[in-house]
Enzyme design. Structure first.
Site, PDB file in Angstrom:
ATOM      1  N   HIS A  67       0.854  -1.192   0.000  1.00  9.72           N
ATOM      2  CA  HIS A  67       0.000   0.000   0.000  1.00  9.72           C
ATOM      3  C   HIS A  67       0.886   1.237   0.000  1.00  9.72           C
ATOM      4  CE1 HIS A  67      -3.827  -2.021   1.852  1.00  9.72           C
ATOM      5  NE2 HIS A  67      -3.289  -2.749   0.894  1.00  9.72           N
ATOM      6  N   GLU A 127       1.049   3.866   1.884  1.00  5.60           N
ATOM      7  CA  GLU A 127       1.601   4.250   3.188  1.00  5.60           C
ATOM      8  C   GLU A 127       2.752   3.330   3.590  1.00  5.60           C
ATOM      9  OE1 GLU A 127      -2.888   5.140   3.295  1.00  5.60           O
ATOM     10  OE2 GLU A 127      -1.593   3.543   2.527  1.00  5.60           O
ATOM     11  N   CYS A 183      -5.799   2.170   5.876  1.00  9.26           N
ATOM     12  CA  CYS A 183      -6.483   0.954   6.302  1.00  9.26           C
ATOM     13  C   CYS A 183      -5.899   0.515   7.655  1.00  9.26           C
ATOM     14  CB  CYS A 183      -6.309  -0.145   5.245  1.00  9.26           C
ATOM     15  SG  CYS A 183      -4.638  -0.852   5.203  1.00  9.26           S
ATOM     16  N   CYS A 234      -2.140  -0.280   7.491  1.00  6.09           N
ATOM     17  CA  CYS A 234      -1.306   0.914   7.356  1.00  6.09           C
ATOM     18  C   CYS A 234      -1.327   1.743   8.638  1.00  6.09           C
ATOM     19  CB  CYS A 234      -1.763   1.738   6.156  1.00  6.09           C
ATOM     20  SG  CYS A 234      -1.454   0.893   4.584  1.00  6.09           S
TER      21      CYS A 234
END
Length: 157
Positions: free
Chosen positions: A52, A54, A82, A85
């Site tokens: 992801h 992040e 999320c 993250c």
């Protein structure tokens, strides 16, 4: 306004990711008033579900700063992080999250999101991170539309 500058770097990363076949998410980590990492979601490019935006930005920042603690830094994300993250942000000791679109916005765009807001995760985990949501929200939500126009909506996971 510095916050706008850094969020625009995250938006630019998301656009780059979309152009390269990735998902519409970008992140920028700032420490000492300068961007130390800018990344986009590269899940499909790397065949790595943890890639992801992040997480990618945290990996870059830790490598550049040669540290696992990012205390004193902020992360700008085009979408509310999320739970995975958010946890990584917590463990990296990032002090502030500034995000645009919400988890519910991503869910509406077809992404398989766990409906736990950052505010709720903060409460449940007694985390000290500061959270500012909805920053440049409409611009960040437009990334989902652009992603869909490029045919990416069939790729949501």
């Amino acid at each position: 306004m510095k916050e706008e500058k850094f969020m625009r770097l995250a938006i630019g990363a998301a656009l780059k990711g979309i152009k390269s076949g990735g998902a519409p998410f970008g992140a920028c980590i700032v420490k000492g008033g300068r961007a130390v990492a800018i990344a986009h979601n590269s899940v499909w490019q790397k065949s790595d579900i943890t890639a992801h935006a992040e997480i990618e930005a945290i990996r870059q920042a830790c490598k550049r700063l040669r540290a696992i603690s990012l205390a004193g830094s902020e992360i700008y994300s085009t979408c509310e992080p999320c739970p995975m993250c958010f946890s990584a942000i917590h463990w990296a000791k990032i002090g502030k999250i500034i995000y645009g679109a919400s988890i519910s916005d991503a869910k509406k765009a077809g992404f398989c999101e766990i409906s736990l807001s950052n505010s709720r995760l903060k409460r449940l985990g007694r985390c000290k991170v500061r959270i500012k949501g909805g920053f440049l929200k409409e611009e960040c939500k437009r990334l989902f539309s652009l992603f869909a126009k490029k045919g990416g909506a069939q790729k949501t996971y």
